[in-house]
Write a protein that holds these residues in place. Structure first.
Motif, PDB file in Angstrom:
ATOM      1  N   ILE A 235      -0.820 -74.208  -4.712  1.00 17.90           N
ATOM      2  CA  ILE A 235      -2.224 -74.529  -4.424  1.00 17.90           C
ATOM      3  C   ILE A 235      -2.659 -73.996  -3.071  1.00 17.90           C
ATOM      4  CG2 ILE A 235      -3.822 -76.433  -3.963  1.00 17.90           C
ATOM      5  CD1 ILE A 235      -2.246 -78.014  -6.138  1.00 17.90           C
ATOM      6  N   ILE A 236      -1.823 -74.179  -2.066  1.00 19.34           N
ATOM      7  CA  ILE A 236      -2.169 -73.718  -0.720  1.00 19.34           C
ATOM      8  C   ILE A 236      -2.316 -72.195  -0.686  1.00 19.34           C
ATOM      9  CG2 ILE A 236      -1.311 -73.473   1.650  1.00 19.34           C
ATOM     10  CD1 ILE A 236      -0.063 -76.277   1.329  1.00 19.34           C
ATOM     11  N   LEU A 237      -1.365 -71.492  -1.267  1.00 23.67           N
ATOM     12  CA  LEU A 237      -1.414 -70.034  -1.227  1.00 23.67           C
ATOM     13  C   LEU A 237      -2.609 -69.473  -1.995  1.00 23.67           C
ATOM     14  CD1 LEU A 237       2.327 -68.969  -1.566  1.00 23.67           C
ATOM     15  CD2 LEU A 237       0.971 -69.321   0.483  1.00 23.67           C
ATOM     16  N   LEU A 238      -2.879 -70.008  -3.169  1.00 20.79           N
ATOM     17  CA  LEU A 238      -4.017 -69.520  -3.957  1.00 20.79           C
ATOM     18  C   LEU A 238      -5.345 -69.791  -3.250  1.00 20.79           C
ATOM     19  CD1 LEU A 238      -2.965 -70.522  -7.600  1.00 20.79           C
ATOM     20  CD2 LEU A 238      -3.057 -68.230  -6.614  1.00 20.79           C
ATOM     21  N   GLY A 239      -5.472 -70.962  -2.660  1.00 19.71           N
ATOM     22  CA  GLY A 239      -6.709 -71.315  -1.968  1.00 19.71           C
ATOM     23  C   GLY A 239      -7.009 -70.388  -0.807  1.00 19.71           C
ATOM     24  N   VAL A 240      -6.011 -70.111   0.004  1.00 22.11           N
ATOM     25  CA  VAL A 240      -6.217 -69.240   1.157  1.00 22.11           C
ATOM     26  C   VAL A 240      -6.456 -67.801   0.716  1.00 22.11           C
ATOM     27  CG1 VAL A 240      -5.178 -68.328   3.252  1.00 22.11           C
ATOM     28  CG2 VAL A 240      -4.883 -70.720   2.671  1.00 22.11           C
ATOM     29  N   ALA A 241      -5.753 -67.355  -0.326  1.00 24.79           N
ATOM     30  CA  ALA A 241      -5.940 -65.989  -0.827  1.00 24.79           C
ATOM     31  C   ALA A 241      -7.373 -65.765  -1.286  1.00 24.79           C
ATOM     32  CB  ALA A 241      -4.970 -65.721  -1.971  1.00 24.79           C
ATOM     33  N   VAL A 242      -7.908 -66.722  -2.018  1.00 20.92           N
ATOM     34  CA  VAL A 242      -9.294 -66.605  -2.507  1.00 20.92           C
ATOM     35  C   VAL A 242     -10.269 -66.546  -1.337  1.00 20.92           C
ATOM     36  CG1 VAL A 242     -11.128 -67.828  -3.727  1.00 20.92           C
ATOM     37  CG2 VAL A 242      -8.843 -67.693  -4.733  1.00 20.92           C
ATOM     38  N   LEU A 244      -9.727 -65.525   1.731  1.00 22.65           N
ATOM     39  CA  LEU A 244      -9.600 -64.232   2.415  1.00 22.65           C
ATOM     40  C   LEU A 244     -10.310 -63.120   1.647  1.00 22.65           C
ATOM     41  CD1 LEU A 244      -5.886 -64.159   3.638  1.00 22.65           C
ATOM     42  CD2 LEU A 244      -7.913 -64.095   5.078  1.00 22.65           C
ATOM     43  N   LEU A 245     -10.114 -63.092   0.329  1.00 19.05           N
ATOM     44  CA  LEU A 245     -10.723 -62.038  -0.486  1.00 19.05           C
ATOM     45  C   LEU A 245     -12.242 -62.145  -0.479  1.00 19.05           C
ATOM     46  CD1 LEU A 245      -8.299 -61.875  -3.561  1.00 19.05           C
ATOM     47  CD2 LEU A 245      -8.621 -60.148  -1.774  1.00 19.05           C
ATOM     48  N   ILE A 246     -12.761 -63.363  -0.544  1.00 17.29           N
ATOM     49  CA  ILE A 246     -14.216 -63.549  -0.512  1.00 17.29           C
ATOM     50  C   ILE A 246     -14.787 -63.013   0.788  1.00 17.29           C
ATOM     51  CG2 ILE A 246     -16.029 -65.312  -0.319  1.00 17.29           C
ATOM     52  CD1 ILE A 246     -14.447 -66.986  -2.337  1.00 17.29           C
ATOM     53  N   LYS A 247     -14.104 -63.324   1.897  1.00 15.61           N
ATOM     54  CA  LYS A 247     -14.598 -62.889   3.217  1.00 15.61           C
ATOM     55  C   LYS A 247     -14.546 -61.374   3.367  1.00 15.61           C
ATOM     56  CE  LYS A 247     -14.190 -63.888   8.128  1.00 15.61           C
ATOM     57  NZ  LYS A 247     -13.571 -64.715   9.178  1.00 15.61           N
ATOM     58  N   VAL A 248     -13.512 -60.743   2.832  1.00 12.21           N
ATOM     59  CA  VAL A 248     -13.337 -59.296   2.994  1.00 12.21           C
ATOM     60  C   VAL A 248     -14.205 -58.493   2.036  1.00 12.21           C
ATOM     61  CG1 VAL A 248     -11.686 -57.418   2.693  1.00 12.21           C
ATOM     62  CG2 VAL A 248     -11.028 -59.441   3.956  1.00 12.21           C
ATOM     63  N   LEU A 249     -14.340 -58.965   0.787  1.00 10.69           N
ATOM     64  CA  LEU A 249     -14.977 -58.167  -0.255  1.00 10.69           C
ATOM     65  C   LEU A 249     -16.469 -58.406  -0.403  1.00 10.69           C
ATOM     66  CD1 LEU A 249     -12.185 -58.434  -2.991  1.00 10.69           C
ATOM     67  CD2 LEU A 249     -12.594 -56.560  -1.364  1.00 10.69           C
ATOM     68  N   LEU A 250     -16.956 -59.550   0.086  1.00 10.17           N
ATOM     69  CA  LEU A 250     -18.386 -59.851  -0.095  1.00 10.17           C
ATOM     70  C   LEU A 250     -19.188 -59.587   1.171  1.00 10.17           C
ATOM     71  CD1 LEU A 250     -18.225 -63.160  -2.167  1.00 10.17           C
ATOM     72  CD2 LEU A 250     -18.461 -60.813  -2.984  1.00 10.17           C
TER      73      LEU A 250
END
Length: 250
Positions: A235-242, A244-250
């Motif tokens: 849960i922790i890893l998936l939450g942080v990954a999402v 990070l991706l939102i911040k970088v890609l959007l």
């Protein structure tokens, strides 16, 4: 004030990740990045230092409790120690945005793997010694390279690999903490050689992780169930990954 807030956040994360057999760099680095520390020259090397200290502090407790497979961890230690500085060297050739995306993908892989395996029964036997040593040596170098490149200790990959080879969850977490010490400090040394450091941040957060990881290791040994460890990990890893991706890609 910012340094105090960051240190308190790192204390909490070190408590959680020491229970999972991880150094915590997969969250330390995003935290530093969110507080506007430079990703390459500050976040990654500081994350590696704290990763190693968290793992070292927890591993001391686990070794005393006889939870660490020291002999079985040697191939991982040697190969990951060699791979980490190679990855650290290649950091300067990879753009920051690409590093963050790779970082997030690795977290999604590890987190998903843990959640899928959380309800499965623990394996009864480990692999035979020779195949295990060969696979752990090859995997260890690759994981060490990724650890040095992305600024992580590699525990998020060590743990799933050891579980696949028949280690019990708690033994895999404890042994991973021991292995992560070497790949983290090896990668950290590579970054220091490149002139990447922020001493006030490193000193304050180092004290925090040493204290927090001792508390977390004790809680893991005495209170945690294997299923809970896997679920928290995922849960922790998936939450942080999402995030990070939102911040970088959007």
């Amino acid at each position: 004030m910012i340094l105090l807030i960051v240190t308190l956040v790192i204390f909490l994360l070190a408590f959680i990740f020491s229970m999972l057999g991880l150094g915590g760099a997969m969250l330390y680095i995003p935290v530093f990045h969110w507080f506007h520390y430079d990703f390459k020259s500050v976040a990654i090397p500081t994350g590696l230092l704290l990763n190693g200290l968290t793992a070292l502090s927890a591993a001391v407790y686990y070794i005393r409790a006889k939870m660490v497979d020291i002999k079985g961890s040697i191939p991982l230690i040697v190969s990951s120690f060699l791979g980490a500085p190679v990855g650290a060297y290649f950091t300067k050739f990879v753009p920051t945005k690409t590093l963050i995306i790779l970082f997030a993908i690795a977290m999604i892989f590890a987190g998903g793997k843990m959640l899928l395996s959380a309800g499965q029964k623990e394996k009864e036997k480990k692999m035979k010694e020779l195949p295990k040593m060969i696979l752990m040596s090859i995997g260890g170098f690759f994981i060490g390279f990724i650890a040095g490149l992305l600024g992580v200790g590699g525990g998020f990959l060590f743990v799933p690999m050891m579980l696949a080879m028949g280690y019990k969850t708690k033994e895999a977490a404890a042994t991973s903490a021991f292995v992560v010490i070497f790949s983290s400090f090896s990668g950290f040394a590579g970054h220091i050689a490149e002139g990447h450091f922020n001493w006030p941040l490193m000193i304050a957060t180092s004290i925090a992780v040493i204290i927090a990881s001792q508390i977390g290791a004790k809680v893991m040994k005495e209170k945690m169930k294997a299923r809970w460890i896997k679920q928290m990990f995922g849960i922790i890893l998936l939450g942080v990954a999402v995030k990070l991706l939102i911040k970088v890609l959007l």
